[in-house]
Design a protein around this motif. Structure first.
Motif, PDB file in Angstrom:
ATOM      1  N   LEU A 143       0.830  -1.216   0.000  1.00  0.00           N
ATOM      2  CA  LEU A 143       0.000   0.000   0.000  1.00  0.00           C
ATOM      3  C   LEU A 143       0.860   1.259   0.000  1.00  0.00           C
ATOM      4  CD1 LEU A 143      -2.829  -1.138   2.414  1.00  0.00           C
ATOM      5  CD2 LEU A 143      -3.190  -0.239   0.097  1.00  0.00           C
ATOM      6  N   GLN A 144       1.943   1.227   0.756  1.00  0.00           N
ATOM      7  CA  GLN A 144       2.805   2.403   0.795  1.00  0.00           C
ATOM      8  C   GLN A 144       3.412   2.677  -0.578  1.00  0.00           C
ATOM      9  OE1 GLN A 144       5.386   1.610   4.196  1.00  0.00           O
ATOM     10  NE2 GLN A 144       4.099   2.898   5.513  1.00  0.00           N
ATOM     11  N   GLY A 145       3.779   1.597  -1.259  1.00  0.00           N
ATOM     12  CA  GLY A 145       4.314   1.764  -2.603  1.00  0.00           C
ATOM     13  C   GLY A 145       3.264   2.341  -3.559  1.00  0.00           C
ATOM     14  N   ARG A 146       2.031   1.814  -3.407  1.00  0.00           N
ATOM     15  CA  ARG A 146       0.930   2.271  -4.264  1.00  0.00           C
ATOM     16  C   ARG A 146       0.639   3.753  -3.991  1.00  0.00           C
ATOM     17  NH1 ARG A 146      -4.627  -0.904  -3.210  1.00  0.00           N
ATOM     18  NH2 ARG A 146      -6.091   0.470  -4.339  1.00  0.00           N
ATOM     19  N   LEU A 147       0.641   4.108  -2.722  1.00  0.00           N
ATOM     20  CA  LEU A 147       0.377   5.504  -2.331  1.00  0.00           C
ATOM     21  C   LEU A 147       1.460   6.431  -2.866  1.00  0.00           C
ATOM     22  CD1 LEU A 147      -1.190   7.650  -0.762  1.00  0.00           C
ATOM     23  CD2 LEU A 147       0.099   7.000   1.285  1.00  0.00           C
ATOM     24  N   ASN A 148       2.694   6.033  -2.710  1.00  0.00           N
ATOM     25  CA  ASN A 148       3.798   6.863  -3.180  1.00  0.00           C
ATOM     26  C   ASN A 148       3.671   7.130  -4.673  1.00  0.00           C
ATOM     27  OD1 ASN A 148       6.740   6.969  -4.456  1.00  0.00           O
ATOM     28  ND2 ASN A 148       6.757   7.939  -2.429  1.00  0.00           N
ATOM     29  N   LYS A 149       3.343   6.076  -5.401  1.00  0.00           N
ATOM     30  CA  LYS A 149       3.207   6.218  -6.842  1.00  0.00           C
ATOM     31  C   LYS A 149       2.060   7.181  -7.192  1.00  0.00           C
ATOM     32  CE  LYS A 149       3.108   3.221 -10.809  1.00  0.00           C
ATOM     33  NZ  LYS A 149       2.609   1.932 -11.276  1.00  0.00           N
ATOM     34  N   LEU A 150       0.975   7.059  -6.426  1.00  0.00           N
ATOM     35  CA  LEU A 150      -0.185   7.922  -6.696  1.00  0.00           C
ATOM     36  C   LEU A 150       0.156   9.393  -6.462  1.00  0.00           C
ATOM     37  CD1 LEU A 150      -2.974   5.675  -5.184  1.00  0.00           C
ATOM     38  CD2 LEU A 150      -2.977   6.600  -7.513  1.00  0.00           C
ATOM     39  N   THR A 151       0.957   9.683  -5.468  1.00  0.00           N
ATOM     40  CA  THR A 151       1.291  11.095  -5.199  1.00  0.00           C
ATOM     41  C   THR A 151       2.292  11.618  -6.224  1.00  0.00           C
ATOM     42  OG1 THR A 151       3.076  10.546  -3.659  1.00  0.00           O
ATOM     43  CG2 THR A 151       0.870  10.854  -2.717  1.00  0.00           C
ATOM     44  N   ARG A 152       2.844  10.718  -7.027  1.00  0.00           N
ATOM     45  CA  ARG A 152       3.716  11.177  -8.109  1.00  0.00           C
ATOM     46  C   ARG A 152       3.013  11.062  -9.467  1.00  0.00           C
ATOM     47  NH1 ARG A 152       7.744   7.915  -8.707  1.00  0.00           N
ATOM     48  NH2 ARG A 152       7.222   6.358  -7.145  1.00  0.00           N
ATOM     49  N   HIS A 153       1.710  10.773  -9.417  1.00  0.00           N
ATOM     50  CA  HIS A 153       0.891  10.669 -10.621  1.00  0.00           C
ATOM     51  C   HIS A 153       0.883  12.026 -11.339  1.00  0.00           C
ATOM     52  CE1 HIS A 153      -2.720  10.280 -13.099  1.00  0.00           C
ATOM     53  NE2 HIS A 153      -2.777   8.987 -12.829  1.00  0.00           N
ATOM     54  N   ALA A 154       0.870  11.971 -12.676  1.00  0.00           N
ATOM     55  CA  ALA A 154       0.920  13.216 -13.464  1.00  0.00           C
ATOM     56  C   ALA A 154      -0.180  14.192 -13.055  1.00  0.00           C
ATOM     57  CB  ALA A 154       0.784  12.873 -14.951  1.00  0.00           C
ATOM     58  N   ARG A 155      -1.368  13.675 -12.779  1.00  0.00           N
ATOM     59  CA  ARG A 155      -2.476  14.580 -12.473  1.00  0.00           C
ATOM     60  C   ARG A 155      -2.580  14.973 -11.003  1.00  0.00           C
ATOM     61  NH1 ARG A 155      -4.794  12.091 -16.745  1.00  0.00           N
ATOM     62  NH2 ARG A 155      -5.720  10.379 -15.583  1.00  0.00           N
ATOM     63  N   PHE A 156      -1.720  14.400 -10.160  1.00  0.00           N
ATOM     64  CA  PHE A 156      -1.789  14.769  -8.742  1.00  0.00           C
ATOM     65  C   PHE A 156      -1.533  16.266  -8.565  1.00  0.00           C
ATOM     66  CE2 PHE A 156      -0.312  15.217  -4.345  1.00  0.00           C
ATOM     67  CZ  PHE A 156      -1.359  14.594  -3.681  1.00  0.00           C
ATOM     68  N   GLY A 157      -0.717  16.829  -9.465  1.00  0.00           N
ATOM     69  CA  GLY A 157      -0.398  18.257  -9.391  1.00  0.00           C
ATOM     70  C   GLY A 157      -1.587  19.179  -9.616  1.00  0.00           C
ATOM     71  N   GLU A 158      -2.694  18.621 -10.139  1.00  0.00           N
ATOM     72  CA  GLU A 158      -3.905  19.441 -10.308  1.00  0.00           C
ATOM     73  C   GLU A 158      -4.771  19.386  -9.049  1.00  0.00           C
ATOM     74  OE1 GLU A 158      -5.754  17.602 -13.698  1.00  0.00           O
ATOM     75  OE2 GLU A 158      -3.822  17.593 -14.753  1.00  0.00           O
ATOM     76  N   HIS A 159      -4.373  18.537  -8.135  1.00  0.00           N
ATOM     77  CA  HIS A 159      -5.171  18.344  -6.920  1.00  0.00           C
ATOM     78  C   HIS A 159      -4.337  18.660  -5.691  1.00  0.00           C
ATOM     79  CE1 HIS A 159      -8.490  16.378  -9.049  1.00  0.00           C
ATOM     80  NE2 HIS A 159      -7.549  15.903  -9.836  1.00  0.00           N
ATOM     81  N   SER A 160      -4.963  18.530  -4.534  1.00  0.00           N
ATOM     82  CA  SER A 160      -4.197  18.499  -3.302  1.00  0.00           C
ATOM     83  C   SER A 160      -4.890  17.451  -2.436  1.00  0.00           C
ATOM     84  CB  SER A 160      -4.191  19.862  -2.631  1.00  0.00           C
ATOM     85  OG  SER A 160      -5.502  20.252  -2.293  1.00  0.00           O
TER      86      SER A 160
END
Lengths: 493, 493
Positions: B280-297
């Protein structure tokens, strides 16, 4: 909304000097009491037309008060930090703390208003005003005293002001391209501002419209309003709760009333009248048979001094109408059934369908005229009447109704002459009662009530027309002309 | 918004019978007092999911009370007369008069809500809700007592209900195509209803959500609410003024609380935990580096019983995050500077920019938890807190933030064991104070406050996640899983 702020108000230098010192001292006193008690903050929002003295007002307040206890924030184009966060974030950041005064040059109102001016939808505008209302209610509940100033100029005065500034090399820098651009958009800005103020004028965060033409008048009006709002709030105990009615009304500082600027005596001969009347009645009849009239309805409101000629004017209209299309609704005291309902109910039941015409001989404006002056309604009740009337009329307007409101104004002398004539003329005697004589004694109270009514309820969409009515012929022609022009504007060709 | 109304509430026949007679008599008494005094009208709006018993409720009220004094109006598709006039006209026409009760089956709320369900814009919806708020404020100011019921069913129960009705030839006619159509749209209707209730729940015209599954529970709840609202209002004097805060809260009739339906004991072995945690930690880390994460908080809120393991859960999250992206904000008593501002100010200042993560260890929910239970905030103040919190969180959401709220729940026994362990363990001793023991004494008060909080502030857009936390491993995995799923849903692939 801006009527009284458009007739021009001036305070001469001597009167200004005579008041300024005392006002400054009183302002400093309340500011220190505010600081000492430190139990609520004050937020002042400064808005208005370009060139109406927003910057000068901000500077004036800083000069009069102790600027160390004032937090000023100007809001321009949002930077990245701001754009990344919710709309309201930058305003939250700049809120003054308890005991302090915050001044915003521009605010969330500018964001919403200019989005609409620049073509945003009406629904989005209303949604944003709803967002603002919720914010301001929350602030009020947390004790923040929010005061909102709209400094106003007419389009002509604005132009003169810009030209004068540009002419002098020392001040030319004050006029920017955006000022001229806003000047071009003047009517749209005025309309959008009006809409905004109509929906966000509350008792806990009221709007005050100030004529910005004369610096002395503007400064003293703002200074006095600030002083009185602060004093009033400081006198309340700590259990202060925001009221749900609307903002109080004060007469203009120079006591120059809108109605007094109206030239009541107009000339029109009987023969000219008859000729024009016939033409106008024909024009009106044709308009009510216009193909697109069926998509609209027409709501006419007649108010005016006693004996101002409402009935006569109405008859000259109905003569031109198909009897199946119109209804004249005379408004007197409410029936039992009507009294058992919310006060606007008896007017809602008269709302015409498409293609129909309803003419009100007196109307819902009794709420803010006779009920106010005679004390039939509590202050809170007639005060909220403005908001409720605006809401009602704009629902009609948004639904396609053409709503026109006429105030027929005569002078006290003319009224006296007409009263006497009525008493002497047998078949007119029923038209004059003890009550008419009693109302006459309250002439000045009614005058103020009428001016407040017009300031609060005349909008671009649903305007009041002030009709000088000492000459009945002139008044009737004015009414019919206004009607024909309004119909033509709305129906197109 | 509907959490407590979705756990299922039942009143058995004997209990129902035992209460019914007394309730009917009491209702008749207040109805006659209302008629006698005739100083205000009562307007009841009946809304809810199809099949939740709206018609039955209307009939029940008519049966229990004197129907001659009840005015019922059902609003269906508008006819020509209605279509030609402003939206609100048909509702004005059917208002009950003073001393009477009016019941609307469907209302202006249905118009607004189904326009949105059928694809109308969010701005138009908000504008219409603003129109409704102004109408209801006006009615309240004129003395009308407006009560709004939302009869609720889960999607599954609705389906079961329709199937059962269809199976029986005697009741098959009750199920229409439109019912099944609404069933298909269930989630959208639920979301739109939630939005509507969030923005229009006021002290002067409150919403009451009632589980409609069991007829006995539904009828008694509605009947009791009606009785208590009428009694309360009749006790007030004639100078009644609408309050500006929000509607009061009552516990469910059967005292079955949401939190009690949560199975606190869950199993997860240490080895399973460690394996899942890493993934899960790996999955979470990847999600926060997702291209579209920068449009969100990302805004995370941790609340829970003392010693429920908030800190431990937060650490398992931060382990997976880039230190430059996140900030943990522990919330304790406000600073002097924060106390000098409106209460939400200290949370607004922590709002993250795009691509950033803020984790609140305790939060603004203190307003409706500790401040409520300990009496630090007045009832009116914490009550309006729900409305203000919803407003705040939905501004974050509308701006792109992913807002997740976790309630970590443990049993009293588990808490006791953890407290004792903390006292015994040297390096954990700082984590246990006198206050923790005092809070424990108020367990039941907190439990009710938590249930109310979830009912009032859990929405589809900004949901609460209830986390059974007697097993710490399970709790941490549940939090991380919820986060990953929410991020995946919002970011897409």
């Amino acid at each position: 909304m801006f009527e009284s702020a458009e007739i021009g108000h001036v305070i001469d230098k001597a009167s200004y000097k005579a008041e300024e010192a005392a006002l400054r001292e009183a302002l400093l006193d309340v500011q220190y009491e505010l600081k000492q008690r430190a139990d609520f903050p004050v937020l002042i929002l400064i808005h208005g037309m370009d060139g109406a003295g927003r910057g000068e007002t901000l500077n004036q307040i800083n000069e009069w008060l102790d600027p160390r206890l004032i937090h000023t924030a100007a809001f321009d184009k949002p930077n990245d930090d701001v754009r990344e966060r919710p709309w309201m974030w930058r305003y939250w950041r700049e809120l003054p703390q308890k005991g302090r005064i915050g001044m915003f040059f521009g605010s969330y109102y500018s964001d919403a208003m200019f989005a609409r001016v620049d073509g945003g939808s009406r629904d989005t505008y209303d949604k944003q005003l709803f967002d603002i209302l919720r914010l301001e209610r929350m602030l009020a509940n947390d004790g923040v005293l929010v005061l909102k100033f709209w400094l106003h100029l007419t389009r002509e005065t604005q132009k003169k002001r810009f030209k004068a500034l540009e002419k002098d090399p020392a001040t030319a820098w004050r006029v920017h391209d955006v000022d001229w651009q806003h000047h071009e958009q003047y009517e749209r800005i005025r309309k959008c501002a009006e809409h905004m103020m109509r929906l966000t004028n509350t008792a806990y965060s009221p709007w005050l419209v100030v004529n910005g033409e004369d610096a002395n008048y503007r400064s003293l009006t703002v200074g006095r309003a600030l002083l009185s709002a602060l004093k009033q709030r400081l006198e309340m105990d700590h259990n202060w709760q925001p009221r749900s009615d609307v903002a109080p009304i004060t007469p203009p500082l120079d006591n120059k009333l809108l109605l007094e600027s109206l030239p009541l005596d107009q000339k029109l001969s009987k023969s000219d009248y008859q000729q024009q009347l016939e033409a106008l009645q024909g024009r009106l009849n044709k308009l009510t048979r216009h193909a697109r009239f069926g998509e609209h309805s027409l709501v006419l409101v007649f108010e005016g001094n006693d004996a101002a000629g409402k009935g006569g004017a109405i008859r000259r209209i109905t003569q031109a109408l198909d009897a199946r299309r119109y209804r004249v609704v005379p408004i007197a005291a409410p029936s039992d059934e009507e009294r058992a309902q919310p006060w606007l109910w008896r007017f809602w039941r008269q709302v015409p369908g498409k293609g129909k015409i309803t003419i009100f001989d007196r109307s819902w404006y009794g709420r803010v005229l006779v009920e106010r002056v005679e004390g039939f309604a509590s202050t809170a009740d007639w005060m909220r009447g403005y908001y409720e009337i605006n809401d009602f009329e704009h629902q009609l307007h948004d639904n396609g109704a053409i709503v026109l409101k006429f105030w027929l104004a005569i002078s006290p002398d003319e009224q006296l002459a007409r009263f006497k004539l009525r008493e002497e003329t047998g078949f007119k005697r029923f038209k004059i009662t003890e009550e008419d004589w009693r109302n006459r004694d309250k002439w000045d109270d009614y005058k103020l009530a009428v001016c407040n009514m017009i300031d609060r309820t005349s909008t671009t969409a649903v305007p009041w027309t002030l009709v000088p009515a000492n000459n009945k012929y002139y008044a009737r022609i004015k009414v019919l002309t206004t009607m024909c022009e309004a119909l033509e504007a709305r129906l197109g060709n």
